[in-house]
Every structure is written in C-alpha cells, then in structure tokens.
Write an enzyme that holds these catalytic residues in place. Structure first.
Site, PDB file in Angstrom:
ATOM      1  N   ARG A 181       0.838  -1.230   0.000  1.00 26.30           N
ATOM      2  CA  ARG A 181       0.000   0.000   0.000  1.00 26.30           C
ATOM      3  C   ARG A 181       0.863   1.267   0.000  1.00 26.30           C
ATOM      4  NH1 ARG A 181      -2.339  -3.494  -1.376  1.00 26.30           N
ATOM      5  NH2 ARG A 181      -4.075  -4.566  -0.393  1.00 26.30           N
ATOM      6  N   SER A 231     -11.031  -1.679   3.860  1.00 27.63           N
ATOM      7  CA  SER A 231     -10.259  -1.947   5.079  1.00 27.63           C
ATOM      8  C   SER A 231      -9.668  -0.637   5.585  1.00 27.63           C
ATOM      9  CB  SER A 231      -9.107  -2.912   4.796  1.00 27.63           C
ATOM     10  OG  SER A 231      -9.634  -4.130   4.367  1.00 27.63           O
ATOM     11  N   GLU A 302      -4.990   2.737   6.818  1.00 21.78           N
ATOM     12  CA  GLU A 302      -4.729   2.716   5.371  1.00 21.78           C
ATOM     13  C   GLU A 302      -5.499   3.878   4.723  1.00 21.78           C
ATOM     14  OE1 GLU A 302      -5.355  -1.111   3.428  1.00 21.78           O
ATOM     15  OE2 GLU A 302      -6.199  -0.095   1.680  1.00 21.78           O
TER      16      GLU A 302
HETATM   17  C1  LIG Z   1     -15.832  -1.715  -0.492  1.00 23.72           C
HETATM   18  C2  LIG Z   1     -14.366  -1.374  -0.702  1.00 23.72           C
HETATM   19  C3  LIG Z   1     -13.463  -2.399  -0.939  1.00 23.72           C
HETATM   20  C4  LIG Z   1     -12.096  -2.105  -1.137  1.00 23.72           C
HETATM   21  N1  LIG Z   1     -11.240  -3.131  -1.389  1.00 23.72           N
HETATM   22  C5  LIG Z   1      -9.931  -2.864  -1.587  1.00 23.72           C
HETATM   23  C6  LIG Z   1      -9.010  -3.929  -1.859  1.00 23.72           C
HETATM   24  O1  LIG Z   1      -9.377  -5.095  -1.946  1.00 23.72           O
HETATM   25  N2  LIG Z   1      -7.707  -3.597  -2.049  1.00 23.72           N
HETATM   26  C7  LIG Z   1      -7.261  -2.303  -1.986  1.00 23.72           C
HETATM   27  O2  LIG Z   1      -6.052  -2.071  -2.195  1.00 23.72           O
HETATM   28  N3  LIG Z   1      -8.104  -1.287  -1.730  1.00 23.72           N
HETATM   29  C8  LIG Z   1      -9.420  -1.536  -1.534  1.00 23.72           C
HETATM   30  N4  LIG Z   1     -10.283  -0.505  -1.274  1.00 23.72           N
HETATM   31  C9  LIG Z   1      -9.761   0.871  -1.150  1.00 23.72           C
HETATM   32  C10 LIG Z   1      -9.702   1.663  -2.468  1.00 23.72           C
HETATM   33  O3  LIG Z   1     -10.707   1.242  -3.388  1.00 23.72           O
HETATM   34  C11 LIG Z   1      -8.328   1.573  -3.126  1.00 23.72           C
HETATM   35  O4  LIG Z   1      -7.289   2.014  -2.259  1.00 23.72           O
HETATM   36  C12 LIG Z   1      -8.276   2.410  -4.403  1.00 23.72           C
HETATM   37  O5  LIG Z   1      -7.110   2.130  -5.092  1.00 23.72           O
HETATM   38  C13 LIG Z   1      -8.356   3.914  -4.145  1.00 23.72           C
HETATM   39  O6  LIG Z   1      -8.651   4.526  -5.369  1.00 23.72           O
HETATM   40  P1  LIG Z   1      -9.534   5.853  -5.447  1.00 23.72           P
HETATM   41  O7  LIG Z   1      -9.541   6.255  -6.877  1.00 23.72           O
HETATM   42  O8  LIG Z   1     -10.839   5.667  -4.805  1.00 23.72           O
HETATM   43  O9  LIG Z   1      -8.614   6.836  -4.606  1.00 23.72           O
HETATM   44  P2  LIG Z   1      -9.101   7.979  -3.592  1.00 23.72           P
HETATM   45  O10 LIG Z   1      -9.737   7.349  -2.418  1.00 23.72           O
HETATM   46  O11 LIG Z   1      -9.871   9.004  -4.322  1.00 23.72           O
HETATM   47  O12 LIG Z   1      -7.685   8.563  -3.165  1.00 23.72           O
HETATM   48  C14 LIG Z   1      -6.787   7.782  -2.403  1.00 23.72           C
HETATM   49  C15 LIG Z   1      -5.454   8.538  -2.310  1.00 23.72           C
HETATM   50  O13 LIG Z   1      -4.879   8.599  -3.605  1.00 23.72           O
HETATM   51  C16 LIG Z   1      -4.631   9.955  -3.984  1.00 23.72           C
HETATM   52  N5  LIG Z   1      -4.907  10.042  -5.418  1.00 23.72           N
HETATM   53  C17 LIG Z   1      -6.090   9.810  -6.034  1.00 23.72           C
HETATM   54  N6  LIG Z   1      -5.952   9.971  -7.373  1.00 23.72           N
HETATM   55  C18 LIG Z   1      -4.657  10.299  -7.588  1.00 23.72           C
HETATM   56  C19 LIG Z   1      -3.893  10.596  -8.755  1.00 23.72           C
HETATM   57  N7  LIG Z   1      -4.436  10.603  -9.983  1.00 23.72           N
HETATM   58  N8  LIG Z   1      -2.571  10.888  -8.612  1.00 23.72           N
HETATM   59  C20 LIG Z   1      -1.978  10.891  -7.379  1.00 23.72           C
HETATM   60  N9  LIG Z   1      -2.677  10.631  -6.241  1.00 23.72           N
HETATM   61  C21 LIG Z   1      -3.983  10.340  -6.344  1.00 23.72           C
HETATM   62  C22 LIG Z   1      -5.596  10.797  -3.140  1.00 23.72           C
HETATM   63  O14 LIG Z   1      -5.124  12.107  -2.943  1.00 23.72           O
HETATM   64  C23 LIG Z   1      -5.629   9.991  -1.856  1.00 23.72           C
HETATM   65  O15 LIG Z   1      -4.536  10.318  -1.009  1.00 23.72           O
HETATM   66  C24 LIG Z   1     -11.648  -0.772  -1.080  1.00 23.72           C
HETATM   67  C25 LIG Z   1     -12.573   0.266  -0.840  1.00 23.72           C
HETATM   68  C26 LIG Z   1     -13.915  -0.038  -0.645  1.00 23.72           C
HETATM   69  C27 LIG Z   1     -14.894   1.077  -0.414  1.00 23.72           C
END
Ligand SMILES: Cc1cc2nc3c(=O)[nH]c(=O)nc-3n(C[C@H](O)[C@H](O)[C@H](O)COP(=O)(O)OP(=O)(O)OC[C@H]3O[C@@H](n4cnc5c(N)ncnc54)[C@H](O)[C@@H]3O)c2cc1C
Length: 313
Positions: A181, A231, A302
């Site tokens: 992560r 998580s 996380e």
């Molecule tokens: C039901 C559920 C299940 C999940 N299961 C998993 C799983 O199995 N494995 C896992 O790893 N994660 C999981 N997640 C967490 C999440 O989906 C991941 O971490 C995902 O990769 C985050 O992407 P996001 O676009 O939503 O990022 P955001 O939540 O919008 O942002 C996360 C971080 O990334 C930064 N960021 C966003 N976009 C960019 C960009 N273009 N450039 C630089 N920084 C950026 C943001 O500033 C922030 O700090 C889950 C979440 C939920 C709600």
C-alpha cells in the site's frame, strides 16, 4: 488563507477550457464513506492539460490543491477541504488495449473494474484481482492497491505524472518504489495521469470465471451494502487487522455515533447512517487503543484523511 475570490476564477477557468468546476461541493457526495464537508472547489478535468492549468493556477494563487480519484480510500473531515480538489474521474477514464503486446494504456480516472472487464473482453489476463476494488487507476497506483494475490506493482510498466513543478514526467515501474500500500508518489505530490500495464494472453472464459469467484467471495466477506472505505487499517506484519479487531471483541460492537465496526468484516468501519467524519475518526482511535491494549499491536490506518475540522469560508 487564500482570498475567496479565487473560487470564481477557477469556475471561469473551467468555463473557458470546457471542464466542470463546482463551488462549495459537499464531499459526502463524492466519497464512498458518505461523510465529509464541502470542498471550496471541485474540478473535474477532462484532459492532462486541464490538470496542468489547475495545478499552475493553484501554485500561482497560493491556493491549497488536493487530489481525488473515486474517493474510496479517503475520509474527508467535517469542515471540508479548503482550496481546489482536482478529481481524476470518468472524464479522464480512457482505456486503450494493444492486442499484440497485451499492454493497456489507462488514464488515471478509469475505474479498476472497467480496466479488469476490458482486459477480460480482450482475452488478456493479469487484472482479474482488481474486479471488485471500487477505486480508479490513479488512486490505485498511488496506493499500490491489491487483492486476491495481485497488486498494481505486478502490472505497471510506467506511469505518466504531472510533477509539483507542473512538468510532465514518465516514471518506470522500478522508480516507483512500490511496497505494501505504498509508492514513491506518496512523498512527491505528483499527479498520476496515465499508466501502462503489461498483461498476458489468457482465456476469456477462465478470466470471467475468476471474476465471478472474486465477486462472490467479496459479497460473502464484505459489508458492501453500507458506505465504507474498505479496510480501514493496513495489515500488520504476519497478521490481519480484521482478525485482531475481532479478537479484541470489537466486531459489530464498537460504535461512535453513526460509525460502527462492521459485524461482517471487522476490518471495515461502516457508516450506518448519519455518521460524521469526527465519529469515524473517534472510532479509529478507539479501535487502535483497544487493539494496542488487548493485543499489543499498533494498527496503522490505510485510509487517507483529508480536509479541515474548521467550518468553510
Ligand atoms: C468496499 C471497498 C473495498 C475495497 N477493497 C480494496 C481492496 O481489496 N484492495 C485495496 O487495495 N483497496 C481496496 N479498497 C480501497 C480503495 O478502493 C483503493 O485504495 C483504491 O485504489 C483507491 O482509489 P480511489 O480512486 O478511490 O482513490 P481515492 O480514495 O480518491 O484517493 C486515495 C489517495 O490517492 C490519492 N490520489 C487519487 N488519485 C490520484 C492521482 N491521480 N494521482 C496521485 N494521487 C492520487 C488521493 O489524494 C488519496 O490520497 C476498497 C474500498 C472499498 C470502499
């Protein structure tokens, strides 16, 4: 504190260049936790050039600048976010497949699920693990998202970013220092614009079967009917946060306001309705304290916390 007149200037920038900008936008509508106060400005650029314009505006006007993807790994505080929130979403979600090299070029705003489905359609294997993760490519590269034995680190060849100095840069995977992560981008402030993924030929039927298995196991194990950010805590070395939280007696029992440790998966905090960010943060602290006292393990969040406690302008 920037002069609030900058908000109109960003709205005008969006109108001039043809991308959407909203003022005083409630972040609870843009995050999977469904909590968080308003962002001064939420901008949805639809081209890398728009991202560059927004970032250079923020630098010149000395306005805070934050990034959002699908909002599935963030907790926005109740006072909201001062400055510009630049969201890389569907307007920058282009996916291209090279059927000869089995490479995909994916823009930061593409949903992981779409990338995984598109790979399956093309008979390309290597992104099956991502089918149930609700985030975007940009957030997934930044977080090195992973599940079911796969991570972004396994497939990323290179990433194009906009640096803090507003220059476009290409990073090779070896420069991104991917860890659990973690990525080098968490310390640089670079904005992920696009990634190239190396995948391999596969059987469409086998990939689709794997998708169904993964989605079913997630439906069984995760509280997908309630708002959450997945998580909340990183996996501590050699253990699982969910196991420790359950063993500490908190599963389905610990609650602050509308925030509760899920009864289905102890690693998830769910919004049972009307939770505030303050509720979620207080519950995170309660879980950390209880697990420290009863299990002797320090849990590290996380979920990324953004924004202010203070009220907007
Ligand atoms: C039901 C559920 C299940 C999940 N299961 C998993 C799983 O199995 N494995 C896992 O790893 N994660 C999981 N997640 C967490 C999440 O989906 C991941 O971490 C995902 O990769 C985050 O992407 P996001 O676009 O939503 O990022 P955001 O939540 O919008 O942002 C996360 C971080 O990334 C930064 N960021 C966003 N976009 C960019 C960009 N273009 N450039 C630089 N920084 C950026 C943001 O500033 C922030 O700090 C889950 C979440 C939920 C709600």
């Amino acid at each position: 504190m920037p002069d609030p007149a900058y908000i109109d200037a960003v709205v005008a920038l969006g109108q001039e260049h043809g991308f959407r900008v909203r003022a005083h936008e409630p972040m609870c509508d843009h995050t999977s936790f469904r909590v968080g106060g308003p962002a001064d400005v939420l901008a949805d650029p639809s081209a890398p050039e728009h991202v560059r314009l927004l970032k250079s505006f923020a630098l010149q006007a000395k306005v805070p600048f934050a990034l959002l993807g699908a909002g599935t790994n963030v907790l926005v505080r109740d006072g909201g976010i001062r400055g510009i929130v630049c969201r890389l979403g569907p307007a920058m979600g282009h996916i291209e497949v090279d059927h000869v090299s089995h490479r995909m070029s994916v823009q930061a705003g593409a949903l992981l699920r779409q990338v995984s489905l598109r790979a399956a359609e093309s008979g390309i294997s290597g992104m099956e693990w991502a089918v149930g993760i609700p985030g975007n490519v940009g957030g997934a590269v930044f977080m090195n998202a992973g599940a079911h034995g796969g991570t972004m680190a396994d497939v990323v060849v290179s990433v194009t970013t906009l640096t803090c100095q507003c220059e476009f840069r290409t990073w090779q995977a070896s420069e991104l220092a991917f860890g659990y992560r973690e990525s080098a981008l968490q310390g640089t402030g670079d904005i992920v614009l696009e990634a190239t993924l190396q995948l391999e030929p596969g059987s469409r039927e086998a990939i689709e079967r794997r998708h169904q298995e993964i989605l079913e196991s997630r439906r069984q194990a995760q509280p997908l009917d309630l708002p959450s950010a997945g998580s909340v805590f990183k996996r501590p070395p050699g253990d699982y946060a969910g196991r420790l939280i359950e063993a500490a007696g908190l599963k389905g029992r610990a609650r602050v306001g509308g925030a509760m440790v899920s009864e289905k998966h102890a690693g998830f905090i769910v919004n049972t309705g009307g939770a505030t960010a303050a509720d979620v943060l207080a519950l995170i602290e309660l879980v950390q304290r209880t697990v420290r006292e009863r299990m002797g393990v320090e849990l590290e969040p996380e979920v990324r916390v953004m924004g202010d406690d203070s009220a907007p302008l």
